[in-house]
Design a protein around this motif. Structure first.
Motif, PDB file in Angstrom:
ATOM      1  N   ASN A   2      -0.116  -1.454  -0.129  1.00 35.80           N
ATOM      2  CA  ASN A   2      -0.229  -0.026  -0.001  1.00 35.80           C
ATOM      3  C   ASN A   2       0.716   1.341  -0.201  1.00 35.80           C
ATOM      4  O   ASN A   2       1.845   1.354   0.561  1.00 35.80           O
ATOM      5  CB  ASN A   2      -1.034  -0.447   1.334  1.00 35.80           C
ATOM      6  CG  ASN A   2      -2.144   0.671   1.149  1.00 35.80           C
ATOM      7  OD1 ASN A   2      -1.895   2.179   0.150  1.00 35.80           O
ATOM      8  ND2 ASN A   2      -3.001   0.699   2.118  1.00 35.80           N
ATOM      9  N   ILE A   3       0.243   2.066  -0.357  1.00 40.04           N
ATOM     10  CA  ILE A   3       1.520   3.423  -0.930  1.00 40.04           C
ATOM     11  C   ILE A   3       1.747   4.085   0.264  1.00 40.04           C
ATOM     12  O   ILE A   3       2.753   4.855   0.745  1.00 40.04           O
ATOM     13  CB  ILE A   3       1.075   4.468  -1.677  1.00 40.04           C
ATOM     14  CG1 ILE A   3       2.129   5.404  -1.982  1.00 40.04           C
ATOM     15  CG2 ILE A   3      -0.662   4.751  -1.937  1.00 40.04           C
ATOM     16  CD1 ILE A   3       3.064   5.163  -3.133  1.00 40.04           C
ATOM     17  N   TRP A   4       0.106   4.183   1.312  1.00 42.03           N
ATOM     18  CA  TRP A   4       0.625   4.888   2.578  1.00 42.03           C
ATOM     19  C   TRP A   4       1.383   4.069   2.824  1.00 42.03           C
ATOM     20  O   TRP A   4       1.645   4.661   4.590  1.00 42.03           O
ATOM     21  CB  TRP A   4      -1.242   4.795   3.222  1.00 42.03           C
ATOM     22  CG  TRP A   4      -2.288   5.583   2.059  1.00 42.03           C
ATOM     23  CD1 TRP A   4      -3.270   4.895   1.620  1.00 42.03           C
ATOM     24  CD2 TRP A   4      -1.830   7.042   1.968  1.00 42.03           C
ATOM     25  NE1 TRP A   4      -3.862   6.320   0.821  1.00 42.03           N
ATOM     26  CE2 TRP A   4      -2.924   7.272   1.055  1.00 42.03           C
ATOM     27  CE3 TRP A   4      -1.174   8.092   2.429  1.00 42.03           C
ATOM     28  CZ2 TRP A   4      -3.030   8.301   0.628  1.00 42.03           C
ATOM     29  CZ3 TRP A   4      -0.981   9.060   1.559  1.00 42.03           C
ATOM     30  CH2 TRP A   4      -2.104   9.705   0.650  1.00 42.03           C
ATOM     31  N   SER A   5       1.375   2.909   3.345  1.00 40.32           N
ATOM     32  CA  SER A   5       2.414   1.926   4.515  1.00 40.32           C
ATOM     33  C   SER A   5       3.446   2.630   3.871  1.00 40.32           C
ATOM     34  O   SER A   5       4.622   2.585   4.809  1.00 40.32           O
ATOM     35  CB  SER A   5       2.124   0.312   4.173  1.00 40.32           C
ATOM     36  OG  SER A   5       0.922   0.632   4.382  1.00 40.32           O
ATOM     37  N   LEU A   7       4.415   5.391   2.448  1.00 39.80           N
ATOM     38  CA  LEU A   7       4.872   6.717   2.872  1.00 39.80           C
ATOM     39  C   LEU A   7       4.893   6.822   4.564  1.00 39.80           C
ATOM     40  O   LEU A   7       6.434   7.427   4.890  1.00 39.80           O
ATOM     41  CB  LEU A   7       3.997   7.763   2.546  1.00 39.80           C
ATOM     42  CG  LEU A   7       3.602   7.537   0.913  1.00 39.80           C
ATOM     43  CD1 LEU A   7       2.714   8.360   0.641  1.00 39.80           C
ATOM     44  CD2 LEU A   7       4.683   8.999   0.353  1.00 39.80           C
ATOM     45  N   LEU A   8       4.341   6.149   4.755  1.00 38.43           N
ATOM     46  CA  LEU A   8       4.439   5.826   6.906  1.00 38.43           C
ATOM     47  C   LEU A   8       5.823   4.779   7.152  1.00 38.43           C
ATOM     48  O   LEU A   8       6.416   5.561   8.574  1.00 38.43           O
ATOM     49  CB  LEU A   8       3.026   5.498   7.259  1.00 38.43           C
ATOM     50  CG  LEU A   8       2.611   5.403   8.898  1.00 38.43           C
ATOM     51  CD1 LEU A   8       3.199   6.669   9.044  1.00 38.43           C
ATOM     52  CD2 LEU A   8       1.971   4.527   8.759  1.00 38.43           C
ATOM     53  N   SER A  16       4.349   2.415  10.867  1.00 41.23           N
ATOM     54  CA  SER A  16       4.119   1.182   9.737  1.00 41.23           C
ATOM     55  C   SER A  16       3.918  -0.070   9.667  1.00 41.23           C
ATOM     56  O   SER A  16       3.298  -0.901   9.399  1.00 41.23           O
ATOM     57  CB  SER A  16       4.786   1.650   8.108  1.00 41.23           C
ATOM     58  OG  SER A  16       6.220   0.910   8.550  1.00 41.23           O
TER      59      SER A  16
END
Length: 53
Positions: A2-5, A7-8, A16
């Motif tokens: 996931n792109i959010w993971s 970035l986190l 993350s």
């Protein structure tokens, strides 16, 4: 992945890997305290590991 993971993992690595288990969080947190780069690399490896759900 996931792109959010990802970035986190770059911004705050221990958060993350929170859903990956307590051991992963502790390892990444210790590495992150030692330096931002080792913690980020460990978090990205754990987040992008396809064998670990």
């Amino acid at each position: 992945m996931n792109i959010w993971s990802v970035l986190l993992a770059i911004i705050f690595p221990p958060l993350s890997v929170l859903d990956k288990g307590c051991g992963s969080v502790i390892i990444v947190f210790i590495l992150w305290i030692c330096g931002w780069v080792p913690g980020t690399i460990a978090a990205l490896v754990i987040v992008n590991n396809p064998d670990r759900q």
